[in-house]
Structure formats: C-alpha cells, structure tokens
Write a protein that holds these residues in place. Sequence first.
Motif, PDB file in Angstrom:
ATOM      1  N   CYS A  96       1.022  -1.110  -0.129  1.00 13.38           N
ATOM      2  CA  CYS A  96       0.008  -0.094  -0.109  1.00 13.38           C
ATOM      3  C   CYS A  96       0.901   0.949  -0.233  1.00 13.38           C
ATOM      4  O   CYS A  96       2.088   0.948   0.291  1.00 13.38           O
ATOM      5  CB  CYS A  96      -0.663   0.742   1.375  1.00 13.38           C
ATOM      6  N   ALA A 107      -6.308  -2.032   3.663  1.00 13.08           N
ATOM      7  CA  ALA A 107      -5.609  -2.162   4.546  1.00 13.08           C
ATOM      8  C   ALA A 107      -5.707  -2.625   5.667  1.00 13.08           C
ATOM      9  O   ALA A 107      -4.614  -3.703   6.662  1.00 13.08           O
ATOM     10  CB  ALA A 107      -4.631  -0.849   4.626  1.00 13.08           C
ATOM     11  N   ALA A 111      -3.173  -6.707   5.905  1.00 12.16           N
ATOM     12  CA  ALA A 111      -2.360  -6.444   6.702  1.00 12.16           C
ATOM     13  C   ALA A 111      -2.970  -6.674   8.139  1.00 12.16           C
ATOM     14  O   ALA A 111      -2.185  -6.947   9.047  1.00 12.16           O
ATOM     15  CB  ALA A 111      -1.604  -4.134   6.099  1.00 12.16           C
ATOM     16  N   SER A 118       2.674  -7.789   5.010  1.00 11.96           N
ATOM     17  CA  SER A 118       2.958  -5.462   4.706  1.00 11.96           C
ATOM     18  C   SER A 118       4.164  -5.121   4.250  1.00 11.96           C
ATOM     19  O   SER A 118       4.259  -5.081   4.774  1.00 11.96           O
ATOM     20  CB  SER A 118       1.509  -5.949   4.931  1.00 11.96           C
ATOM     21  N   LEU A 120       4.663  -1.090   3.898  1.00 11.00           N
ATOM     22  CA  LEU A 120       3.986   0.149   2.865  1.00 11.00           C
ATOM     23  C   LEU A 120       5.281   0.929   2.435  1.00 11.00           C
ATOM     24  O   LEU A 120       6.207   1.386   2.724  1.00 11.00           O
ATOM     25  CB  LEU A 120       3.431   1.248   4.209  1.00 11.00           C
ATOM     26  N   ARG A 155       0.030  -1.317  11.295  1.00 10.47           N
ATOM     27  CA  ARG A 155      -0.714  -2.919  11.398  1.00 10.47           C
ATOM     28  C   ARG A 155       0.492  -3.611  10.140  1.00 10.47           C
ATOM     29  O   ARG A 155       0.354  -5.123  10.226  1.00 10.47           O
ATOM     30  CB  ARG A 155      -2.046  -2.301  10.170  1.00 10.47           C
ATOM     31  N   PHE A 156       1.383  -2.403   9.511  1.00 12.90           N
ATOM     32  CA  PHE A 156       2.212  -2.855   8.102  1.00 12.90           C
ATOM     33  C   PHE A 156       3.894  -3.369   9.324  1.00 12.90           C
ATOM     34  O   PHE A 156       3.805  -3.010  10.495  1.00 12.90           O
ATOM     35  CB  PHE A 156       2.495  -1.967   7.763  1.00 12.90           C
ATOM     36  N   LYS A 157       3.802  -4.623   8.425  1.00 11.35           N
ATOM     37  CA  LYS A 157       5.125  -5.129   9.283  1.00 11.35           C
ATOM     38  C   LYS A 157       6.683  -3.967   8.317  1.00 11.35           C
ATOM     39  O   LYS A 157       7.210  -4.497   9.259  1.00 11.35           O
ATOM     40  CB  LYS A 157       5.120  -6.672   8.476  1.00 11.35           C
ATOM     41  N   ILE A 159       8.067  -1.511   5.842  1.00 11.94           N
ATOM     42  CA  ILE A 159       7.711   0.245   5.631  1.00 11.94           C
ATOM     43  C   ILE A 159       8.644   1.166   5.178  1.00 11.94           C
ATOM     44  O   ILE A 159       9.892   1.507   5.939  1.00 11.94           O
ATOM     45  CB  ILE A 159       7.377   1.496   7.342  1.00 11.94           C
ATOM     46  N   GLN A 180       8.928  -3.967  14.000  1.00 15.91           N
ATOM     47  CA  GLN A 180       8.096  -3.159  12.269  1.00 15.91           C
ATOM     48  C   GLN A 180       9.741  -2.994  12.086  1.00 15.91           C
ATOM     49  O   GLN A 180      10.762  -2.045  12.095  1.00 15.91           O
ATOM     50  CB  GLN A 180       6.716  -1.960  12.563  1.00 15.91           C
TER      51      GLN A 180
END
Length: 393
Positions: A96, A107, A111, A118, A120, A155-157, A159, A180
Amino acid sequence: MDENDPWLTNELAGSLQRAGNKVSVVCLDWSGSLSRKKSTFYITSSGTEVFIEKPVAVFSRFPLLSKLFKWGGSSCVASLLVSKLEKKNSYDLVICFSPLVTMSLPAILLAGLMKKKSLLIQWDFFPYHQRQIGMMPSGLIFNVARKVEGFLISRFKYIGCMSPANISYLRSHYPIRQEQTVFTLPIWGAASQLPKSDRSLVREKYGLPNDQPIIVFGGQLVQGRGIEDILETARLAKIQSCPATFLIIGSGLLECLVDDYISQENSNVVRLAHVPRQEYLEIIATCDLSLVCTVRDVDVPSYPSKTIDYLRVGLPIVASVEKTTDYGEHLAALGVGVYTEAGKPEELLRVIDELLKDPARMAAMKTQGPICFRENFEVDSVVSNALKVISAN
C-alpha cells in the motif's frame, strides 16, 4: 489508468510481475475519468491484473467533509473487491501507499486482520504535510486524521521510506512498533528506451525558443510544489534580463497562477498541459536545466519523484527545497544537481544563473545523470532489494 502513460506504480507492478510473481492492482480512479463505467478491468502486457474502481461521490457544503466521506466510501468499495480477490488468489504480500486513509479498509483487512506480509511505501506524511501547506486545518480534524493514519501505519510489518531523513520523521511522528522493519526504499523508474528527438524540431513544435536556455518544471500544479516561487524567480529573471525561458509542464488547481503570469505579457514562461510520459520525456530532453521546488515553512522531508525522469534524460537539477530534507545534499553528493532553501526566489535565480554560466559543470552533471539513475533508482534493482529485506525478516 493507462499502460501507455505509466507512472511509478505501473513500473513497480511490472517489475514484480517480471520477477515471477502474480500481481493484482486495485486502483481508485480519483481523477474521475471513468464517467461512464463504475469499474473496469484489464491485463497489462507484462501480465499484471488491474482492477479500476470509480470512487464514491459524496457532496457536502464543507469540502473537507466531502473528501473524508469520499475516501471512506471508496475504501469500502475497494475492500469488497479485495475480499473477492483474496479468496481467489490468497495473496502472500500486500503493498500500500501513503496516505493510508484512502485505502484504510483494504489495509486493515489484509495487513491487520489477515496478518498478510505487508509493505507500506511511505511517501506522503499525512496529515502533517497537508496541514502545513494549508490543505487541512489544525484542531479536531487534524488530530483525528493523525490518530487514524498512525493506527493504519502500525498494521504494516515493513515500511519503506525514501531517505534517512524520511525514516527519522516517520519514527518521530507516528507510533512505530519495535517489531516493524523500517528501511530506505528509493523512488524508482524503468530503464526503458528513451525517445530520440531533434532538439530544434521539438522546440519548434511546442513553441519554445531555440536561442535561449530552457529551465523545465514538470508535475502537478498544486499546493506544496513551489509554483509561486517559480513564478517569482521568472519575474526576477525578466527584471534582470536573464536570457532563459521557464517551461512548466502540468495541470492542477494552481495552473491559473501560471496562466495569469503569462497573460501579463511575460514571455519568459511557457506552460504546456499534461502530456503522455514518452512525449514528456521527448520535451524535457531538449531542455538545459530542470527544477525541483517545494515550499517554505514545512518540516516534512520530501524526495520528489520528478527527479527520476530528469536523471534519465541527463538534465542537471536545481532544487529549491525545505530545510529539513536531505534531498539537496543527496543530489550534490551524487553529482547531478545543486540546491538552495525553499522560499527564496532571489537565491534560486542566483544558483540557476551560476550554473548556466558554467557549461563544463552542466556537462558533467548531464553525463552523470543516467549513470546515477542506473546505479540508484532503476526499478528492478530497487524492487529486488526491497524483496530481500522482506525475505530476510
């Protein structure tokens, strides 16, 4: 929206597909060009499935509320489509882009609830940048938007941020969890064949002078792009009899400022509306310098995507950027451009003038541009490195 007029997202999907993955793209057509259809579907030449949905239209007396309802309703439509696709394909990775509020439900579904791997791609520090450039008021609305965006980011693993300065800003403004993985993910471009064009013929075709250096700015003409500074720089250049033409390629809410300036018998600025990507490359390849401009009094560090096409065609870059970004230093270190602080048109004109009077330096930057692109921003290399990060963690 059009495979023949690609952008960074097209190139990312194509690279993933060429690497042996099955890729599906769910796209919301914010431009509203799908006036006759609610949705459409096509398969690209590389095999990528593209599902395009028409956003929900909600009208209110308050523009910001209309936009928020439009984002929320469109996110619902997209989540229904994503649910159907997930049952069919059982995806391994969801990617995303920021701001996440525009795709909040998909999302959360993939995610968050389904715990898919996931990624981002963090380009837009919503809502901080929007508030600082006057697109969002402070107070309750900003605080709600900040909390929602922060929750979605969490929520995203994985980035990916454009530069180390972007990583620092992300960590200081959003609730990043220890588990993360945040890493540098440069902007990218495809190493496609560039159009071969005759400089004089192209300039004549678009009404551009053959006897003057041309300084080009390409992109959306909206808040945050330094349009006012570009026009003020052009005004100062006219006063000081600087023999240069400023070419602005693009459309947007602030195009009226450019057109008003031109209408006042200011022939040192020319505006062309948005043109397809290959035509755009053909035009800018005949220019002498390129501009990257942001605005003063913001602390969000940017790394403008227009950099990619400038480097591909070998255009030296003159950047007028916020103090908080590391973009300018990066340009200088790579040997492809110079920079100054945003909001200082006099200084911007001085830097432009110095570079135009140093043809040897310009020639070195022109040679270095394509080399820099291949070594740092070529899409297949960027995607390969990103997948290595995801596979290793």
